[in-house]
Enzyme design. Structure first.
Site, PDB file in Angstrom:
ATOM      1  N   ARG A  78      13.969   4.630  12.505  1.00  0.00           N
ATOM      2  CA  ARG A  78      12.647   4.901  11.882  1.00  0.00           C
ATOM      3  C   ARG A  78      11.876   4.638  13.387  1.00  0.00           C
ATOM      4  NH1 ARG A  78      10.002   5.356   6.482  1.00  0.00           N
ATOM      5  NH2 ARG A  78       8.669   6.358   7.306  1.00  0.00           N
ATOM      6  N   PRO A  98       0.970  -1.216   0.051  1.00  0.00           N
ATOM      7  CA  PRO A  98       0.477   0.015  -0.061  1.00  0.00           C
ATOM      8  C   PRO A  98       0.261   1.124  -0.195  1.00  0.00           C
ATOM      9  CG  PRO A  98      -0.195  -1.006   2.203  1.00  0.00           C
ATOM     10  CD  PRO A  98       1.099  -1.849   1.210  1.00  0.00           C
ATOM     11  N   ASN A 129       8.000  -6.015  -1.000  1.00  0.00           N
ATOM     12  CA  ASN A 129       7.971  -4.522  -0.185  1.00  0.00           C
ATOM     13  C   ASN A 129       6.770  -4.794  -0.188  1.00  0.00           C
ATOM     14  OD1 ASN A 129       7.829  -2.263   1.648  1.00  0.00           O
ATOM     15  ND2 ASN A 129       9.147  -1.154  -0.459  1.00  0.00           N
ATOM     16  N   ASP A 145       0.990 -15.983   6.291  1.00  0.00           N
ATOM     17  CA  ASP A 145       0.514 -17.452   6.456  1.00  0.00           C
ATOM     18  C   ASP A 145       1.003 -17.340   4.909  1.00  0.00           C
ATOM     19  OD1 ASP A 145       0.197 -17.630   9.201  1.00  0.00           O
ATOM     20  OD2 ASP A 145      -1.760 -17.148   9.028  1.00  0.00           O
ATOM     21  N   HIS A 181       4.278  -4.321   9.133  1.00  0.00           N
ATOM     22  CA  HIS A 181       4.341  -4.121  10.650  1.00  0.00           C
ATOM     23  C   HIS A 181       3.022  -4.985  11.272  1.00  0.00           C
ATOM     24  CE1 HIS A 181       7.752  -2.068   8.444  1.00  0.00           C
ATOM     25  NE2 HIS A 181       7.513  -0.929   8.644  1.00  0.00           N
ATOM     26  N   ARG A 217       8.017   1.040  13.530  1.00  0.00           N
ATOM     27  CA  ARG A 217       8.661  -0.334  12.173  1.00  0.00           C
ATOM     28  C   ARG A 217       9.360  -1.095  12.044  1.00  0.00           C
ATOM     29  NH1 ARG A 217       6.162   2.888   7.815  1.00  0.00           N
ATOM     30  NH2 ARG A 217       5.471   5.168   8.816  1.00  0.00           N
ATOM     31  N   SER A 248      13.778   2.854   2.545  1.00  0.00           N
ATOM     32  CA  SER A 248      14.182   3.057   3.997  1.00  0.00           C
ATOM     33  C   SER A 248      14.791   2.103   5.143  1.00  0.00           C
ATOM     34  CB  SER A 248      13.197   4.106   4.498  1.00  0.00           C
ATOM     35  OG  SER A 248      12.096   3.484   5.238  1.00  0.00           O
ATOM     36  N   ARG A 268       5.391  11.799  -2.877  1.00  0.00           N
ATOM     37  CA  ARG A 268       5.348  12.767  -1.172  1.00  0.00           C
ATOM     38  C   ARG A 268       6.845  12.091  -0.405  1.00  0.00           C
ATOM     39  NH1 ARG A 268      -0.257  11.489  -0.705  1.00  0.00           N
ATOM     40  NH2 ARG A 268      -1.144  13.059  -2.481  1.00  0.00           N
ATOM     41  N   ALA A 283       3.176  -1.032   4.389  1.00  0.00           N
ATOM     42  CA  ALA A 283       3.151  -1.211   5.892  1.00  0.00           C
ATOM     43  C   ALA A 283       2.827  -2.379   6.725  1.00  0.00           C
ATOM     44  CB  ALA A 283       1.822   0.288   6.437  1.00  0.00           C
ATOM     45  N   GLU A 285      12.788 -10.010   1.288  1.00  0.00           N
ATOM     46  CA  GLU A 285      11.583  -8.258   1.674  1.00  0.00           C
ATOM     47  C   GLU A 285      12.918  -7.803   1.723  1.00  0.00           C
ATOM     48  OE1 GLU A 285      11.666  -9.144   6.644  1.00  0.00           O
ATOM     49  OE2 GLU A 285      10.122  -6.716   5.656  1.00  0.00           O
ATOM     50  N   HIS A 291      12.854  -3.275   1.690  1.00  0.00           N
ATOM     51  CA  HIS A 291      12.608  -1.755   1.615  1.00  0.00           C
ATOM     52  C   HIS A 291      13.795  -0.602   1.585  1.00  0.00           C
ATOM     53  CE1 HIS A 291       8.922  -3.356   4.515  1.00  0.00           C
ATOM     54  NE2 HIS A 291      10.297  -4.712   5.299  1.00  0.00           N
TER      55      HIS A 291
HETATM   56  O1  CA2 Z   1      10.758   1.657   3.130  1.00  0.00           O
HETATM   57  C1  CA2 Z   1      10.054   0.936   3.133  1.00  0.00           C
HETATM   58  O2  CA2 Z   1      10.178   0.950   1.287  1.00  0.00           O
HETATM   59  C2  CA2 Z   1       8.880   1.043   3.672  1.00  0.00           C
HETATM   60  O3  CA2 Z   1       7.971  -0.473   3.227  1.00  0.00           O
HETATM   61  C3  CA2 Z   1       7.395   1.334   2.791  1.00  0.00           C
HETATM   62  C4  CA2 Z   1       6.326   1.847   3.840  1.00  0.00           C
HETATM   63  C5  CA2 Z   1       6.663   1.917   5.178  1.00  0.00           C
HETATM   64  O4  CA2 Z   1       5.562   1.788   5.805  1.00  0.00           O
HETATM   65  C6  CA2 Z   1       7.163   0.948   5.576  1.00  0.00           C
HETATM   66  O5  CA2 Z   1       8.306   1.225   7.412  1.00  0.00           O
HETATM   67  C7  CA2 Z   1       7.892   0.839   5.270  1.00  0.00           C
HETATM   68  C8  CA2 Z   1       5.177   3.441   3.610  1.00  0.00           C
HETATM   69  C9  CA2 Z   1       5.294   3.370   1.806  1.00  0.00           C
HETATM   70  C10 CA2 Z   1       4.273   4.467   1.630  1.00  0.00           C
HETATM   71  O6  CA2 Z   1       4.988   4.714   0.902  1.00  0.00           O
HETATM   72  C11 CA2 Z   1       4.854   6.149   0.151  1.00  0.00           C
HETATM   73  C12 CA2 Z   1       5.617   7.573  -0.177  1.00  0.00           C
HETATM   74  C13 CA2 Z   1       5.634   8.576  -0.952  1.00  0.00           C
HETATM   75  C14 CA2 Z   1       4.098   8.758   0.280  1.00  0.00           C
HETATM   76  C15 CA2 Z   1       3.711   8.622   1.136  1.00  0.00           C
HETATM   77  C16 CA2 Z   1       4.006   6.955   0.968  1.00  0.00           C
END
Ligand code: CA2
Length: 148
Positions: free
Chosen positions: A106, A9, A73, A86, A79, A110, A101, A17, A76, A97, A99
């Site tokens: 963070r 998602p 990836n 499963d 977590h 996370r 970031s 953003r 969210a 897996e 990511h």
């Molecule tokens: O760092 C990653 O790849 C994450 O999987 C990105 C997820 C975050 O919930 C994980 O903790 C780490 C968030 C993806 C949402 O990406 C956005 C990109 C631009 C603006 C808003 C959200």
């Protein structure tokens, strides 16, 4: 060899953003880079994104017999999602897996990945390059599992 890239998602918002966290590269640009590199190393890739947990679960289930490795990836859902975890166990394929970031730098929520214990390995914190590194790693995962 076929590798399935799955994105969870909000990753459709990449590049639009929070560039200080996720960079300025869009998911379409990451996909283009992956497709280019896949041609060079001679593997097939499929690249998908969904904001729906159930759709991601279905794609993981359907990967059996069609793909050799899944690069995930889960965003969210990493977590929170026992359903995705499963599905990873059920499909029995190696899952890497990833990511963008460094989640460990963070918020505390996370730091915990429900996926990690059932994944082959993790690639975290290399920005959009996490995807390229996972592609390279996928080839070695299969090579290792076919070794005598
Ligand atoms: O760092 C990653 O790849 C994450 O999987 C990105 C997820 C975050 O919930 C994980 O903790 C780490 C968030 C993806 C949402 O990406 C956005 C990109 C631009 C603006 C808003 C959200």
């Amino acid at each position: 060899m076929k590798i399935l890239f799955l994105n969870g998602p909000n990753l459709n918002l990449l590049g639009q953003r929070e560039p200080e966290i996720y960079g300025r590269t869009t998911l379409a640009e990451i996909e283009a880079k992956i497709r280019q590199r896949a041609v060079t190393i001679g593997v097939e890739v499929d690249f998908r994104q969904s904001n729906l947990e159930g759709e991601l679960v279905a794609w993981i289930q359907q990967a059996k017999g069609k793909f050799d490795v899944i690069v995930l990836n889960a965003a969210a859902y990493t977590h929170t999602s026992i359903a995705l975890r499963d599905a990873i166990v059920a499909v029995g394929l190696p899952v890497i897996e990833i990511h963008i970031s460094n989640v460990h730098k963070r918020e505390e929520f996370r730091h915990k990945s429900l996926m990690a214990p059932v994944c082959y390995g993790q690639i975290i914190g290399f920005g959009a390059d996490s995807y390229v590194l996972a592609l390279e790693a996928s080839v070695n995962v299969t090579a290792a599992s076919k070794a005598p």
